[in-house]
Each structure stands twice: as C-alpha cells, then as structure tokens.
Design an enzyme around this catalytic site. Structure first.
Site, PDB file in Angstrom:
ATOM      1  N   GLY A 130       0.829  -1.194   0.000  1.00 39.13           N
ATOM      2  CA  GLY A 130       0.000   0.000   0.000  1.00 39.13           C
ATOM      3  C   GLY A 130       0.866   1.248   0.000  1.00 39.13           C
ATOM      4  N   THR A 132       1.440   3.737   2.055  1.00 38.53           N
ATOM      5  CA  THR A 132       2.235   4.083   3.236  1.00 38.53           C
ATOM      6  C   THR A 132       3.440   3.170   3.409  1.00 38.53           C
ATOM      7  OG1 THR A 132       0.275   4.965   4.353  1.00 38.53           O
ATOM      8  CG2 THR A 132       2.157   4.383   5.739  1.00 38.53           C
ATOM      9  N   GLU A 171       3.909   0.791  -4.635  1.00 41.93           N
ATOM     10  CA  GLU A 171       3.673   2.068  -5.307  1.00 41.93           C
ATOM     11  C   GLU A 171       4.865   3.012  -5.111  1.00 41.93           C
ATOM     12  OE1 GLU A 171      -0.197   3.722  -4.335  1.00 41.93           O
ATOM     13  OE2 GLU A 171      -0.952   1.743  -3.811  1.00 41.93           O
ATOM     14  N   TYR A 172       5.771   3.081  -6.064  1.00 39.76           N
ATOM     15  CA  TYR A 172       5.947   2.294  -7.266  1.00 39.76           C
ATOM     16  C   TYR A 172       7.430   2.068  -7.467  1.00 39.76           C
ATOM     17  CZ  TYR A 172       1.299   4.208  -8.143  1.00 39.76           C
ATOM     18  OH  TYR A 172      -0.011   4.582  -8.023  1.00 39.76           O
ATOM     19  N   TYR A 239      -7.771   5.221 -10.807  1.00 40.27           N
ATOM     20  CA  TYR A 239      -8.345   6.325 -10.032  1.00 40.27           C
ATOM     21  C   TYR A 239      -7.211   7.202  -9.518  1.00 40.27           C
ATOM     22  CZ  TYR A 239      -7.743   2.303  -6.840  1.00 40.27           C
ATOM     23  OH  TYR A 239      -7.266   1.181  -6.196  1.00 40.27           O
TER      24      TYR A 239
END
Length: 427
Positions: A130, A132, A171-172, A239
């Site tokens: 994720g 964070t 990411e990423y 998104y």
C-alpha cells in the site's frame, strides 16, 4: 487461472471431496466452467473497523469473488508481518469466546474465514504494502535473500490465516533496477505458492496478484510482460488521476480523455488498458479499479479550472466517501462520452469528482466490450446500498452474480498455527 479437465478434473474433485469430508459445516458451490466469468474484487482495510465502524460481516459477500485484505507491512529483512494484530487477529466479535481452549485466531481474520465458509465462491488475499508501506519494498526486493524471506513469510501468513493468495501493492518501482527486482520478487512468490500447492491435500492453485498503476509515468517503468508470467490477474488502479497535487480541478477516474477540456483529464483508464495489452498483458487478466470515493477541489469555477485547497472530507481533507455524495446544494454532471461525473456547488465553488451510478454502468459496459477481467474497488466501507450501490451496479451491468467467475475457495489449512482455523472454525 485454468482448471484441469477430463479425468484430471474428476480426480481433483474426488480428492477435494475426500479431504473435506472430515471437516464440518462447509457449503460447497457447483463446479464452474474453466473459462468465463468476471472477477469482482474489493479492498477491505483493517483500519475500517475503527472510526468507520465497518467490519468484515458488513460485506455483501455474494457480490464479490475476491477480497483483498489490506495491509501487511515489510521489514528490511523482507519479513512480511501484520500491521495491526488487534484488528487482524485479536479483536473478539459477538460469538467469540474468551475461554476457548487452544491457540486460536479472532479479529477480522476469523471473520474473513467465516465469510469464505458461508460463501464458497469468495476468495481472500492478503494485500502487502500500500501507499504508506511501499517504501519498505525497495531494500528486501534488491537481494535474493530478501526476496526469499518475503516469499516465505507471506506464504506462512497465508497458511496460518486462511487466505487464498497474496496481493502485492508496491507504489511504485522507480527505476530499471527496481523494476527488475519486482519481477524477481513475483517469481519468488509464485514459486513458493506453487510449491505449497503441490503438497497441499487439495492441490488448489493459490493466487498472486498486484495493484498496478494506471499512470504511464509509473507503468512504463515496469516489465509488464515478464511480470505477467507470474500473476493471476492485475488490479489496475484507475483512479486518483487528479487531486490536490494538481494545478487545475480534474476528473479522477475517467475512462476516456476529454476532447473539449483536455486539461481536466491528464490520464485515462482506456490508455492504460490499451498500453498494458500492447505490452503483452491479456485483457481478461486486467481488472478495472474504480473508486468508492471522490476527490474535491475548493474555490474553483468548474472542472478544468484553477482551485485553492480541497476543503473537508469524510475521513481526510479533500476525500469524500461515495455514500456521502452528492452533497446538499450541489448539481451533478455526468459525461457519458468520457465515463466521468462530478458534483459542483456554484455558491460554495466546490467541486467533487466521483463516480455516479450511471457512470458505474458505463464502466461495466467498457469492461464487457473490451473483454476485461472484471472490476475492483477501493475500498469496501464507502459504498451505498440498494440501487445506489456502485458495486451492485457494475455487477448487474456485467450480467449479475451468475456471470461472476466461479472458483471454489480453499478452507483446508492443515499447517495453520491456529487451532480453530486449522479445524475449520467449528461452531
């Protein structure tokens, strides 16, 4: 993603039936064809049980084929570990006993297993990383030792906690080396999962997926074709195309670019999908990610114009749950040509980009027309119910729950350290 056929399928079914006969209270679903069926995937975040008051029991399980349980974290050594053990394994829900003998698991993990037990087409995956925790991938992914530790410990969590696979959300990767390291990390995980599957009593294939970027500045760095060899499907994060970081207000999850206001659509889902396919990723392995929230722009004269700040939000500034939309006094605009919508309050000069029911229906059409693998949502606490549900709208647009992929989940975890899970959560 394929079942064996003929005699091998018959043998597998017999083995599964024999293995499960000693385990109580299972509710099997009929075998489904090897091909066909859309995936319906949703992220459940473990922090939702707090302020949001959203628990696994609140999920409308029959509308989903996969739940991605977010997030586990990563140590520099590569060890994958749970990020909130009270939420994950310790919290006692109604019906959980404090004096139950043995070493038992509770919390969201037990509730996820019970969902699987009562909905045999529902699979759960442990999502790692994720936004964070993503900085924690770089170091362990860079060495063979770190990758092995990552694969081994994520597999152990899967076996202990009753998941059907793992989902990786990095990411990423920032450069060529990290992109290559990501491929090697996926390879290590795939090999660990397949080795366990080979010795598992039921021989089920355990799943490996990733949350993948929709911005070309990120996916152009990835080795998409090489990664695809190890993945069961891709959860395309279509998104956050626009937000507080931009200079003008924009659409945050449009399918197509705008020809009239190109400044409002810096990215588009369609470009990402086409680029993935061009790179060698099959369309039916791409699951289109959709938001159950909106991004806001304050002090703006409309879409594609300058703004100043983002205002409040449901849980963080500038981000509103879909169930809080549209806000009183705002007018909704739906642009079917680009499959995007937004609300605008001209008195407050406040704009929120989010998906409406009509736009969700357009996205279902896009998924079907392009032979894609289904839909994914971030995240489960934010949807509405009934006819206003975005998830329900897309599932219905894909043909209803009968058109969803039918693949039975796994309930046998003989190596789990938790007695109640190992024994099938007897009543």
């Amino acid at each position: 993603m394929r079942f064996l056929i003929g005699a091998l399928l018959t043998l597998q079914t017999l083995v599964q039936a024999s293995s499960m006969s000693s385990m109580p209270n299972y509710y099997p679903v009929p075998e489904a064809p090897a091909e066909g069926g859309f995936r319906s995937v949703v992220y459940f975040v473990n922090w939702a049980i707090y302020g949001r008051g959203h628990n696994p029991q609140d999920l409308k399980a029959d509308q989903f084929t996969h739940i991605l349980y977010a997030f586990a974290n990563i140590r520099p050594s590569g060890e994958v570990y749970l990020s909130d053990t009270w939420a994950d394994t310790d919290k006692h829900y109604p019906g959980d006993k404090w004096d139950e003998p043995g070493n038992n698991v509770y919390g969201c993990i037990k509730q996820m297993y019970l969902l699987k037990k009562n909905n045999r087409n529902l699979k759960t995956l442990l999502s790692i990383g994720g936004w964070t925790y993503s900085p924690n991938f770089k170091t362990p992914a860079s060495t063979e030792e770190g990758r092995k530790k990552f694969a081994d410990t994520s597999l152990k969590l899967m076996k202990d906690l009753g998941f059907d696979g793992i989902d990786i959300d990095w990411e990423y990767p920032e450069d060529e080396k990290q992109a290559n390291d990501f491929v090697l990390l996926l390879k290590a995980c795939r090999e660990a999962l397949d080795a366990y599957s080979a010795k598992h009593p039921n021989g089920k294939k355990f799943l490996l997926t990733i949350a993948s970027p929709a911005g070309p500045q990120n996916y152009n760095k990835l080795k998409l074709a090489e990664m695809d060899k190890y993945l069961d499907f891709w959860n395309l994060m279509a998104y956050d195309f626009s937000g507080s970081w931009d200079k003008v207000s924009g659409h945050m999850s449009n399918v197509f670019p705008s020809t009239t206001k190109p400044e409002s659509t810096p990215f588009s889902s369609d470009k990402a999908v086409k680029d993935y396919i061009k790179a060698g990723v099959p369309a039916n392995k791409i699951v289109l990610g959709m938001p159950l929230y909106g991004r806001a722009f304050a002090s703006t004269d409309g879409i594609g114009t300058s703004f100043n700040g983002v205002g409040g939000g449901s849980w963080e500034n500038g981000v509103w749950d879909y169930k809080d939309m549209p806000q009183q006094g705002a007018q909704v605009t739906e642009l079917e040509d680009i499959a995007a919508s937004y609300s605008y309050d001209k008195n407050k000069r406040y704009l929120i980009s989010y998906d409406t029911v009509k736009i969700a229906g357009k996205k279902a059409e896009y998924i079907t027309k392009n032979g894609m693998g289904g839909g994914m949502w971030w995240e489960s606490s934010s949807d509405k119910t009934g006819n206003e549900s975005l998830v329900g709208t897309v599932v219905n647009g894909l043909g209803g729950t009968g058109k969803l992929e039918q693949r039975e989940n796994e309930l046998s975890y003989p190596e789990s350290v938790y007695d109640n899970l190992k024994n099938g959560m007897p009543s």
